[in-house]
Design a protein around this motif. Structure first.
Motif, PDB file in Angstrom:
ATOM      1  N   LEU A 143       0.826  -1.204   0.000  1.00  0.00           N
ATOM      2  CA  LEU A 143       0.000   0.000   0.000  1.00  0.00           C
ATOM      3  C   LEU A 143       0.858   1.252   0.000  1.00  0.00           C
ATOM      4  CD1 LEU A 143      -2.757   1.380   0.208  1.00  0.00           C
ATOM      5  CD2 LEU A 143      -2.626   1.114   2.694  1.00  0.00           C
ATOM      6  N   MET A 144       1.893   1.262   0.830  1.00  0.00           N
ATOM      7  CA  MET A 144       2.790   2.417   0.872  1.00  0.00           C
ATOM      8  C   MET A 144       3.514   2.596  -0.464  1.00  0.00           C
ATOM      9  SD  MET A 144       2.363   3.807   3.800  1.00  0.00           S
ATOM     10  CE  MET A 144       0.643   3.272   3.652  1.00  0.00           C
ATOM     11  N   SER A 145       3.958   1.488  -1.055  1.00  0.00           N
ATOM     12  CA  SER A 145       4.638   1.557  -2.347  1.00  0.00           C
ATOM     13  C   SER A 145       3.705   2.108  -3.419  1.00  0.00           C
ATOM     14  CB  SER A 145       5.130   0.169  -2.762  1.00  0.00           C
ATOM     15  OG  SER A 145       6.067  -0.338  -1.840  1.00  0.00           O
ATOM     16  N   LEU A 146       2.471   1.626  -3.401  1.00  0.00           N
ATOM     17  CA  LEU A 146       1.510   2.055  -4.408  1.00  0.00           C
ATOM     18  C   LEU A 146       1.187   3.533  -4.278  1.00  0.00           C
ATOM     19  CD1 LEU A 146      -0.278   1.186  -6.729  1.00  0.00           C
ATOM     20  CD2 LEU A 146      -2.027   0.512  -5.088  1.00  0.00           C
ATOM     21  N   LEU A 147       1.014   3.998  -3.037  1.00  0.00           N
ATOM     22  CA  LEU A 147       0.728   5.412  -2.832  1.00  0.00           C
ATOM     23  C   LEU A 147       1.895   6.282  -3.287  1.00  0.00           C
ATOM     24  CD1 LEU A 147      -1.017   5.271   0.660  1.00  0.00           C
ATOM     25  CD2 LEU A 147      -2.087   5.810  -1.526  1.00  0.00           C
ATOM     26  N   PHE A 148       3.122   5.839  -3.004  1.00  0.00           N
ATOM     27  CA  PHE A 148       4.298   6.611  -3.418  1.00  0.00           C
ATOM     28  C   PHE A 148       4.416   6.655  -4.932  1.00  0.00           C
ATOM     29  CE2 PHE A 148       8.711   6.460  -4.880  1.00  0.00           C
ATOM     30  CZ  PHE A 148       9.132   7.706  -4.463  1.00  0.00           C
ATOM     31  N   VAL A 149       4.327   5.491  -5.577  1.00  0.00           N
ATOM     32  CA  VAL A 149       4.485   5.439  -7.028  1.00  0.00           C
ATOM     33  C   VAL A 149       3.356   6.198  -7.719  1.00  0.00           C
ATOM     34  CG1 VAL A 149       4.513   3.898  -9.029  1.00  0.00           C
ATOM     35  CG2 VAL A 149       5.774   3.286  -6.970  1.00  0.00           C
ATOM     36  N   GLY A 150       2.125   6.045  -7.201  1.00  0.00           N
ATOM     37  CA  GLY A 150       0.993   6.716  -7.828  1.00  0.00           C
ATOM     38  C   GLY A 150       1.081   8.228  -7.753  1.00  0.00           C
ATOM     39  N   LYS A 151       1.615   8.749  -6.651  1.00  0.00           N
ATOM     40  CA  LYS A 151       1.646  10.200  -6.462  1.00  0.00           C
ATOM     41  C   LYS A 151       2.945  10.831  -6.932  1.00  0.00           C
ATOM     42  CE  LYS A 151       0.254  13.668  -3.082  1.00  0.00           C
ATOM     43  NZ  LYS A 151      -0.254  13.908  -1.715  1.00  0.00           N
ATOM     44  N   PHE A 152       4.068  10.129  -6.747  1.00  0.00           N
ATOM     45  CA  PHE A 152       5.361  10.746  -7.054  1.00  0.00           C
ATOM     46  C   PHE A 152       6.167   9.965  -8.091  1.00  0.00           C
ATOM     47  CE2 PHE A 152       4.402  11.899  -2.597  1.00  0.00           C
ATOM     48  CZ  PHE A 152       4.386  13.277  -2.728  1.00  0.00           C
ATOM     49  N   GLY A 153       5.565   8.968  -8.734  1.00  0.00           N
ATOM     50  CA  GLY A 153       6.308   8.154  -9.682  1.00  0.00           C
ATOM     51  C   GLY A 153       6.918   8.953 -10.818  1.00  0.00           C
ATOM     52  N   LYS A 154       6.215   9.984 -11.305  1.00  0.00           N
ATOM     53  CA  LYS A 154       6.716  10.791 -12.404  1.00  0.00           C
ATOM     54  C   LYS A 154       7.331  12.108 -11.930  1.00  0.00           C
ATOM     55  CE  LYS A 154       3.587   8.924 -15.936  1.00  0.00           C
ATOM     56  NZ  LYS A 154       4.630   8.292 -16.745  1.00  0.00           N
ATOM     57  N   ARG A 155       7.336  12.358 -10.632  1.00  0.00           N
ATOM     58  CA  ARG A 155       7.919  13.603 -10.102  1.00  0.00           C
ATOM     59  C   ARG A 155       8.525  13.358  -8.718  1.00  0.00           C
ATOM     60  NH1 ARG A 155       2.419  16.605  -8.150  1.00  0.00           N
ATOM     61  NH2 ARG A 155       1.200  14.715  -7.883  1.00  0.00           N
ATOM     62  N   PRO A 156       9.505  12.475  -8.615  1.00  0.00           N
ATOM     63  CA  PRO A 156      10.078  12.133  -7.306  1.00  0.00           C
ATOM     64  C   PRO A 156      10.763  13.308  -6.619  1.00  0.00           C
ATOM     65  CG  PRO A 156      11.390  11.206  -9.091  1.00  0.00           C
ATOM     66  CD  PRO A 156      10.129  11.710  -9.710  1.00  0.00           C
ATOM     67  N   MET A 157      11.221  14.294  -7.395  1.00  0.00           N
ATOM     68  CA  MET A 157      11.889  15.447  -6.797  1.00  0.00           C
ATOM     69  C   MET A 157      10.941  16.234  -5.904  1.00  0.00           C
ATOM     70  SD  MET A 157      14.800  16.764  -6.529  1.00  0.00           S
ATOM     71  CE  MET A 157      15.699  18.253  -6.133  1.00  0.00           C
ATOM     72  N   HIS A 158       9.651  16.180  -6.193  1.00  0.00           N
ATOM     73  CA  HIS A 158       8.682  16.897  -5.369  1.00  0.00           C
ATOM     74  C   HIS A 158       8.681  16.376  -3.939  1.00  0.00           C
ATOM     75  CE1 HIS A 158       5.987  18.637  -8.783  1.00  0.00           C
ATOM     76  NE2 HIS A 158       7.278  18.779  -9.023  1.00  0.00           N
ATOM     77  N   LEU A 159       8.903  15.072  -3.769  1.00  0.00           N
ATOM     78  CA  LEU A 159       8.939  14.486  -2.430  1.00  0.00           C
ATOM     79  C   LEU A 159      10.315  14.642  -1.796  1.00  0.00           C
ATOM     80  CD1 LEU A 159       7.674  12.801  -0.151  1.00  0.00           C
ATOM     81  CD2 LEU A 159       8.434  10.757  -1.368  1.00  0.00           C
ATOM     82  N   PHE A 160      11.342  14.106  -2.479  1.00  0.00           N
ATOM     83  CA  PHE A 160      12.680  14.120  -1.887  1.00  0.00           C
ATOM     84  C   PHE A 160      13.236  15.536  -1.784  1.00  0.00           C
ATOM     85  CE2 PHE A 160      12.429   9.801  -3.709  1.00  0.00           C
ATOM     86  CZ  PHE A 160      12.660   9.076  -2.550  1.00  0.00           C
ATOM     87  N   GLY A 161      12.945  16.375  -2.772  1.00  0.00           N
ATOM     88  CA  GLY A 161      13.429  17.750  -2.734  1.00  0.00           C
ATOM     89  C   GLY A 161      12.806  18.543  -1.595  1.00  0.00           C
ATOM     90  N   THR A 162      11.508  18.350  -1.381  1.00  0.00           N
ATOM     91  CA  THR A 162      10.830  19.053  -0.284  1.00  0.00           C
ATOM     92  C   THR A 162      11.373  18.616   1.068  1.00  0.00           C
ATOM     93  OG1 THR A 162       8.811  19.268  -1.602  1.00  0.00           O
ATOM     94  CG2 THR A 162       8.594  19.506   0.783  1.00  0.00           C
ATOM     95  N   MET A 163      11.493  17.297   1.259  1.00  0.00           N
ATOM     96  CA  MET A 163      12.027  16.787   2.519  1.00  0.00           C
ATOM     97  C   MET A 163      13.469  17.248   2.733  1.00  0.00           C
ATOM     98  SD  MET A 163      10.483  12.912   2.339  1.00  0.00           S
ATOM     99  CE  MET A 163      11.481  12.349   3.706  1.00  0.00           C
ATOM    100  N   GLY A 164      14.279  17.194   1.662  1.00  0.00           N
ATOM    101  CA  GLY A 164      15.668  17.614   1.780  1.00  0.00           C
ATOM    102  C   GLY A 164      15.804  19.085   2.104  1.00  0.00           C
ATOM    103  N   THR A 165      14.989  19.915   1.471  1.00  0.00           N
ATOM    104  CA  THR A 165      15.047  21.358   1.728  1.00  0.00           C
ATOM    105  C   THR A 165      14.673  21.679   3.170  1.00  0.00           C
ATOM    106  OG1 THR A 165      14.517  21.840  -0.593  1.00  0.00           O
ATOM    107  CG2 THR A 165      14.126  23.594   1.019  1.00  0.00           C
ATOM    108  N   ILE A 166      13.613  21.024   3.658  1.00  0.00           N
ATOM    109  CA  ILE A 166      13.172  21.273   5.034  1.00  0.00           C
ATOM    110  C   ILE A 166      14.266  20.873   6.024  1.00  0.00           C
ATOM    111  CG2 ILE A 166      11.534  20.552   6.820  1.00  0.00           C
ATOM    112  CD1 ILE A 166       9.420  20.329   4.615  1.00  0.00           C
TER     113      ILE A 166
END
Length: 318
Positions: free
Chosen positions: A218-241
């Motif tokens: 479930l966690m994998s599916l939610l991640f791939v579905g939301k950030f599969g084509k834009r992973p920088m939105h997740l990792f970049g936001t977390m990294g910046t914070i």
């Protein structure tokens, strides 16, 4: 073809004759044009021999045999790829799902306009060791996915044909078919209370471990579905914070050091302050997450399916 029934199975030689005969009676009574895909997931008993014998007697039956056991999701995915019916219905081979539910499931797809209808085993014929974890899993999945179904894991489901042709089922994602359909843009998802019958032959092939793997999937599916084509939105936001938290900590330490020197009070030892190490660690982790985002973005952009999108209708194409 009106209906394709996809039945994944593993070591179910005893139940197959009764199941296929029951399906045939229902189809003939309602004059459905149908096919049944029996997908043998590497059985070690005589299941494939039974399928061959049944096929000789009933041309509506078709079979697929895996060389080894891959799991229910790959079996479903292979069955979906061969199914040609307008409505695809899945059910387990252990006779706990009733083929008598097929006509109503078909009607809900064709007449009520649902994209997917999931069965709800309201009265389960399983021990409490399976029902309690299942209720907990379903409650969490409802909360996380936003899909209001009572029983995500029910094997008895009906799909509009373009639903199964638009999604890929892998790993153990068969538990999350409604979420896969939702991510693919099919949002009219319904539910039907279905009969859950006691197991007549054999034993369950699933253990308690599926509770853990279900949450991980479930966690994998939610991640791939939301950030599969834009992973920088997740990792970049977390990294910046995290980088800003670390930078703020070091600025705070530096300010305290300067204040102690300008006011002629005992100077603090920077390395003795826990915020110094918090700041360094946060900046390091933030940098790593940011770089991870860049690398993930490069991988996503180099993928062959980076610009593959599900198109429903095109008007005016020359």
């Amino acid at each position: 073809m009106d209906i394709s029934v996809v039945v994944p199975l593993f070591n179910e030689e005893e139940s197959l004759p009764e199941l296929t005969a029951w399906i045939d009676r229902v189809m003939q009574a309602h004059h459905f044009r149908y096919e049944v895909w029996l997908v043998d997931d590497g059985s070690t008993d005589g299941s494939w021999g039974v399928i061959q014998e049944l096929r000789d007697k009933n041309p509506h039956l078709k079979g697929i045999k895996f060389q080894r056991n891959y799991g229910k999701s790959p079996a479903l995915n292979e069955g979906f790829s061969h199914a040609s019916g307008e409505v695809i219905i899945t059910m387990d081979a252990d006779l706990q799902d009733s083929p008598d539910e097929i006509p109503e499931l078909y009607r809900m797809i064709k007449e009520d306009g649902f994209d997917l209808v999931s069965g709800w085993k309201q009265k389960r014929q399983d021990p409490i060791g399976k029902t309690l974890p299942s209720k907990f899993f379903n409650a969490v999945t409802r909360r996380v996915s936003g899909i209001q179904l009572h029983d995500f894991n029910c094997g008895l489901k009906a799909y509009r044909r373009n639903v199964v042709k638009s999604i890929e089922v892998y790993g153990d994602m068969h538990r999350h078919m409604p979420l896969l359909a939702k991510w693919a843009g099919f949002r009219k998802i319904g539910e039907k209370v279905v009969e859950h019958r006691p197991r007549k032959y054999g034993y369950s092939k699933f253990g308690i471990s599926r509770l853990v793997t279900g949450f991980l999937d479930l966690m994998s599916l939610l991640f791939v579905g939301k950030f599969g084509k834009r992973p920088m939105h997740l990792f970049g936001t977390m990294g910046t914070i995290m980088f800003l938290v670390g930078l703020g900590s070091l600025i705070y330490i530096g300010g305290m050091k300067i204040y102690s020197l300008t006011n002629q009070i005992p100077a603090i030892l920077v390395v003795n302050n826990p915020w110094f190490y918090i700041g360094l660690t946060s900046m390091l982790l933030g940098t790593i997450l940011f770089v991870t985002g860049f690398l993930a973005e490069l991988v996503a952009r180099s993928g062959s399916d980076r610009n593959n999108y599900l198109v429903e209708t095109i008007l005016g194409d020359a």
